[in-house]
Motif scaffolding. Structure first.
Motif, PDB file in Angstrom:
ATOM      1  N   ASP A  17     -18.606  -8.964 -17.894  1.00  0.00           N
ATOM      2  CA  ASP A  17     -17.174  -9.928 -17.242  1.00  0.00           C
ATOM      3  C   ASP A  17     -17.485 -11.578 -17.548  1.00  0.00           C
ATOM      4  OD1 ASP A  17     -14.515  -9.918 -16.797  1.00  0.00           O
ATOM      5  OD2 ASP A  17     -14.752  -9.247 -14.978  1.00  0.00           O
ATOM      6  N   LEU A  18     -18.854 -11.491 -16.623  1.00  0.00           N
ATOM      7  CA  LEU A  18     -19.425 -12.756 -16.382  1.00  0.00           C
ATOM      8  C   LEU A  18     -19.738 -13.208 -17.258  1.00  0.00           C
ATOM      9  CD1 LEU A  18     -21.490 -12.111 -13.057  1.00  0.00           C
ATOM     10  CD2 LEU A  18     -19.239 -13.416 -12.994  1.00  0.00           C
ATOM     11  N   ALA A  19     -19.734 -13.325 -18.696  1.00  0.00           N
ATOM     12  CA  ALA A  19     -20.380 -13.594 -19.626  1.00  0.00           C
ATOM     13  C   ALA A  19     -19.334 -13.810 -20.327  1.00  0.00           C
ATOM     14  CB  ALA A  19     -21.387 -12.997 -20.459  1.00  0.00           C
ATOM     15  N   ARG A  20     -17.882 -13.146 -19.299  1.00  0.00           N
ATOM     16  CA  ARG A  20     -16.492 -13.279 -20.255  1.00  0.00           C
ATOM     17  C   ARG A  20     -16.442 -12.579 -21.697  1.00  0.00           C
ATOM     18  NH1 ARG A  20     -13.165 -16.499 -17.220  1.00  0.00           N
ATOM     19  NH2 ARG A  20     -14.035 -17.604 -15.681  1.00  0.00           N
ATOM     20  N   ILE A  21     -17.485 -11.999 -21.634  1.00  0.00           N
ATOM     21  CA  ILE A  21     -16.938 -10.728 -23.380  1.00  0.00           C
ATOM     22  C   ILE A  21     -16.726  -9.542 -23.022  1.00  0.00           C
ATOM     23  CG2 ILE A  21     -18.940  -9.435 -24.938  1.00  0.00           C
ATOM     24  CD1 ILE A  21     -21.454 -11.098 -23.936  1.00  0.00           C
ATOM     25  N   GLU A  22     -15.476  -9.452 -23.433  1.00  0.00           N
ATOM     26  CA  GLU A  22     -14.285  -8.452 -23.956  1.00  0.00           C
ATOM     27  C   GLU A  22     -14.604  -7.516 -24.948  1.00  0.00           C
ATOM     28  OE1 GLU A  22     -10.775 -10.548 -24.234  1.00  0.00           O
ATOM     29  OE2 GLU A  22     -10.598 -11.587 -22.121  1.00  0.00           O
ATOM     30  N   ASN A  23     -13.981  -6.331 -24.377  1.00  0.00           N
ATOM     31  CA  ASN A  23     -14.055  -4.815 -25.389  1.00  0.00           C
ATOM     32  C   ASN A  23     -15.130  -4.896 -26.076  1.00  0.00           C
ATOM     33  OD1 ASN A  23     -10.857  -5.521 -25.230  1.00  0.00           O
ATOM     34  ND2 ASN A  23     -10.762  -6.621 -26.320  1.00  0.00           N
ATOM     35  N   THR A  24     -16.260  -5.252 -25.309  1.00  0.00           N
ATOM     36  CA  THR A  24     -17.682  -3.510 -25.761  1.00  0.00           C
ATOM     37  C   THR A  24     -18.438  -3.663 -24.475  1.00  0.00           C
ATOM     38  OG1 THR A  24     -19.080  -6.049 -24.457  1.00  0.00           O
ATOM     39  CG2 THR A  24     -17.908  -6.337 -27.107  1.00  0.00           C
ATOM     40  N   PHE A  25     -17.565  -3.138 -23.527  1.00  0.00           N
ATOM     41  CA  PHE A  25     -18.378  -2.924 -22.196  1.00  0.00           C
ATOM     42  C   PHE A  25     -18.010  -0.631 -23.094  1.00  0.00           C
ATOM     43  CE2 PHE A  25     -13.983  -1.950 -21.710  1.00  0.00           C
ATOM     44  CZ  PHE A  25     -13.675  -1.208 -21.166  1.00  0.00           C
ATOM     45  N   ARG A  26     -17.482  -0.479 -24.140  1.00  0.00           N
ATOM     46  CA  ARG A  26     -17.655   1.117 -24.157  1.00  0.00           C
ATOM     47  C   ARG A  26     -18.699   1.299 -24.553  1.00  0.00           C
ATOM     48  NH1 ARG A  26     -11.751   2.621 -26.667  1.00  0.00           N
ATOM     49  NH2 ARG A  26     -12.644   0.912 -28.533  1.00  0.00           N
ATOM     50  N   LEU A  27     -19.360  -0.181 -26.108  1.00  0.00           N
ATOM     51  CA  LEU A  27     -20.315   0.697 -26.868  1.00  0.00           C
ATOM     52  C   LEU A  27     -21.320   0.269 -25.800  1.00  0.00           C
ATOM     53  CD1 LEU A  27     -18.904  -1.545 -29.790  1.00  0.00           C
ATOM     54  CD2 LEU A  27     -19.403   1.383 -29.485  1.00  0.00           C
ATOM     55  N   SER A  28     -21.237  -0.622 -25.065  1.00  0.00           N
ATOM     56  CA  SER A  28     -22.739  -0.760 -24.276  1.00  0.00           C
ATOM     57  C   SER A  28     -22.471   0.341 -23.494  1.00  0.00           C
ATOM     58  CB  SER A  28     -21.989  -2.679 -23.338  1.00  0.00           C
ATOM     59  OG  SER A  28     -21.867  -3.457 -24.122  1.00  0.00           O
ATOM     60  N   LEU A  29     -22.253   0.623 -22.357  1.00  0.00           N
ATOM     61  CA  LEU A  29     -22.303   1.832 -21.654  1.00  0.00           C
ATOM     62  C   LEU A  29     -22.597   2.786 -22.714  1.00  0.00           C
ATOM     63  CD1 LEU A  29     -19.135   2.019 -19.392  1.00  0.00           C
ATOM     64  CD2 LEU A  29     -21.298   1.196 -18.643  1.00  0.00           C
ATOM     65  N   SER A  30     -22.165   3.299 -24.096  1.00  0.00           N
ATOM     66  CA  SER A  30     -22.458   4.334 -24.685  1.00  0.00           C
ATOM     67  C   SER A  30     -23.944   3.914 -24.692  1.00  0.00           C
ATOM     68  CB  SER A  30     -22.001   4.438 -25.722  1.00  0.00           C
ATOM     69  OG  SER A  30     -21.315   4.607 -25.721  1.00  0.00           O
ATOM     70  N   ILE A  31     -25.006   2.962 -25.175  1.00  0.00           N
ATOM     71  CA  ILE A  31     -26.436   2.728 -25.055  1.00  0.00           C
ATOM     72  C   ILE A  31     -27.222   3.191 -23.994  1.00  0.00           C
ATOM     73  CG2 ILE A  31     -27.696   1.104 -25.780  1.00  0.00           C
ATOM     74  CD1 ILE A  31     -25.484  -0.420 -27.811  1.00  0.00           C
ATOM     75  N   VAL A  32     -26.708   2.651 -23.183  1.00  0.00           N
ATOM     76  CA  VAL A  32     -27.255   2.972 -21.206  1.00  0.00           C
ATOM     77  C   VAL A  32     -26.925   3.914 -20.879  1.00  0.00           C
ATOM     78  CG1 VAL A  32     -26.734   1.860 -18.877  1.00  0.00           C
ATOM     79  CG2 VAL A  32     -26.325   0.272 -20.487  1.00  0.00           C
ATOM     80  N   TRP A  33     -26.158   4.776 -21.294  1.00  0.00           N
ATOM     81  CA  TRP A  33     -26.511   5.579 -21.343  1.00  0.00           C
ATOM     82  C   TRP A  33     -27.365   6.843 -22.683  1.00  0.00           C
ATOM     83  CZ3 TRP A  33     -20.612   7.836 -20.239  1.00  0.00           C
ATOM     84  CH2 TRP A  33     -19.764   7.349 -19.318  1.00  0.00           C
ATOM     85  N   GLY A  34     -27.142   6.530 -23.105  1.00  0.00           N
ATOM     86  CA  GLY A  34     -28.317   6.923 -23.723  1.00  0.00           C
ATOM     87  C   GLY A  34     -29.683   6.722 -23.613  1.00  0.00           C
ATOM     88  N   GLY A  35     -30.099   6.070 -23.476  1.00  0.00           N
ATOM     89  CA  GLY A  35     -30.990   4.741 -23.270  1.00  0.00           C
ATOM     90  C   GLY A  35     -32.159   5.609 -21.604  1.00  0.00           C
ATOM     91  N   TYR A  36     -30.842   5.454 -20.855  1.00  0.00           N
ATOM     92  CA  TYR A  36     -31.185   6.605 -19.471  1.00  0.00           C
ATOM     93  C   TYR A  36     -31.177   7.830 -20.159  1.00  0.00           C
ATOM     94  CZ  TYR A  36     -31.390   7.067 -14.822  1.00  0.00           C
ATOM     95  OH  TYR A  36     -31.965   7.508 -13.137  1.00  0.00           O
ATOM     96  N   ALA A  37     -30.560   8.433 -20.458  1.00  0.00           N
ATOM     97  CA  ALA A  37     -31.093   9.899 -21.108  1.00  0.00           C
ATOM     98  C   ALA A  37     -32.505  10.250 -21.130  1.00  0.00           C
ATOM     99  CB  ALA A  37     -29.732  10.660 -21.724  1.00  0.00           C
ATOM    100  N   LEU A  38     -33.367   9.133 -22.416  1.00  0.00           N
ATOM    101  CA  LEU A  38     -34.268   9.063 -22.838  1.00  0.00           C
ATOM    102  C   LEU A  38     -35.645   8.456 -21.889  1.00  0.00           C
ATOM    103  CD1 LEU A  38     -36.522   8.735 -25.136  1.00  0.00           C
ATOM    104  CD2 LEU A  38     -35.807   6.621 -25.507  1.00  0.00           C
ATOM    105  N   PHE A  39     -34.741   8.037 -20.212  1.00  0.00           N
ATOM    106  CA  PHE A  39     -35.403   8.267 -19.388  1.00  0.00           C
ATOM    107  C   PHE A  39     -35.567   9.561 -18.757  1.00  0.00           C
ATOM    108  CE2 PHE A  39     -35.380   7.236 -15.080  1.00  0.00           C
ATOM    109  CZ  PHE A  39     -36.835   6.958 -15.194  1.00  0.00           C
ATOM    110  N   LEU A  40     -34.757   9.883 -18.314  1.00  0.00           N
ATOM    111  CA  LEU A  40     -34.783  11.399 -17.563  1.00  0.00           C
ATOM    112  C   LEU A  40     -35.508  12.539 -18.481  1.00  0.00           C
ATOM    113  CD1 LEU A  40     -30.879  11.178 -16.695  1.00  0.00           C
ATOM    114  CD2 LEU A  40     -32.954  10.804 -15.423  1.00  0.00           C
ATOM    115  N   ILE A  41     -35.247  12.504 -19.573  1.00  0.00           N
ATOM    116  CA  ILE A  41     -36.056  12.943 -20.812  1.00  0.00           C
ATOM    117  C   ILE A  41     -37.606  13.033 -20.256  1.00  0.00           C
ATOM    118  CG2 ILE A  41     -37.167  14.121 -23.129  1.00  0.00           C
ATOM    119  CD1 ILE A  41     -34.214  14.222 -23.947  1.00  0.00           C
ATOM    120  N   ILE A  42     -38.634  11.642 -20.876  1.00  0.00           N
ATOM    121  CA  ILE A  42     -39.558  10.972 -20.204  1.00  0.00           C
ATOM    122  C   ILE A  42     -40.387  11.567 -18.897  1.00  0.00           C
ATOM    123  CG2 ILE A  42     -40.916   8.687 -20.166  1.00  0.00           C
ATOM    124  CD1 ILE A  42     -39.415   7.627 -22.220  1.00  0.00           C
TER     125      ILE A  42
END
Length: 216
Positions: free
Chosen positions: A123-148
């Motif tokens: 939002d600060l960078a004024r990048i619109e309509n990308t948070f949905r995809l970005s959240l999926s990547i963050v969630w996937g990365g955190y899931a990998l961290f949890l497995i490790i």
């Protein structure tokens, strides 16, 4: 922020001088404060960010950097509560079920904070309509961290939580994220999540083989 500071002082006193039975009260207070923060608290902080970016009614009200800085003051006040819950749950008063619930709740709060932080900076960078995809990547990365983490500490509930988070991420991706998405973006996201899943599968299988060899 005041409630978090109050809870921090209370928990510090409990760990040093308090009775073990008072630990339950501290955990309840911490949990309530954290739940309030990741719901209404983060929403209020997002409204402050919006006012800062749009400068709405700036002729009447201050819309300076304090609207952004207060966010990190609040997060810094909340983080010790997660640690205190983990420390208190290790006391003999609590059983394994309480420790598991506390652990999962702590990771839930951290994931909520990471997700909110991602949306904040987009939002600060004024990048619109990308948070949905970005959240999926963050969630996937955190899931990998949890497995490790679950494998390294031999915590089954952490590994199960990672699988559930991966499943929720994939469901969100196919049911919601890919709507009105360009082919290029679909390809990029699928490659990233596919790489995360392959990495998780490799780590998990390697751990299972090592555990099997040790058993023999």
């Amino acid at each position: 922020i005041y409630s978090a500071l109050f809870a921090t002082v209370l928990c510090g006193m409990q760990l040093k001088w308090g009775k073990r039975t008072s630990g339950l009260g501290c955990m309840i207070i911490n949990t309530v404060v954290l739940l309030a923060f990741i719901t209404s608290g983060l929403l209020s902080l997002s409204e402050l960010r919006s006012h800062f970016l749009t400068q709405d009614l700036s002729q009447y009200y201050d819309r300076g950097m304090s609207h952004v800085i207060i966010r990190y003051v609040a997060i810094a006040a909340m983080l010790p509560l997660i640690w205190f819950n983990a420390a208190i749950s290790r006391q003999q008063l609590f059983n394994d079920a309480v420790r598991v619930a506390q652990s999962l709740f702590g990771h839930f709060v951290v994931l909520a904070l990471l997700s909110s932080e991602l949306v904040h900076w987009l939002d600060l960078a004024r990048i619109e309509n990308t948070f949905r995809l970005s959240l999926s990547i963050v969630w996937g990365g955190y899931a990998l961290f949890l497995i490790i983490l679950g494998l390294s500490r031999d915590k089954k509930h952490i590994r199960v939580a990672a699988i559930v988070l991966f499943a929720a991420t994939l469901l969100k991706l196919f049911a919601y994220d890919m709507e009105d998405m360009s082919t290029i973006l679909k390809t990029v996201v699928m490659i990233i999540l596919g790489a995360l899943l392959l990495t998780a599968s490799y780590i998990y299988n390697k751990y299972k083989r090592s555990a099997g060899n040790e058993a023999h």
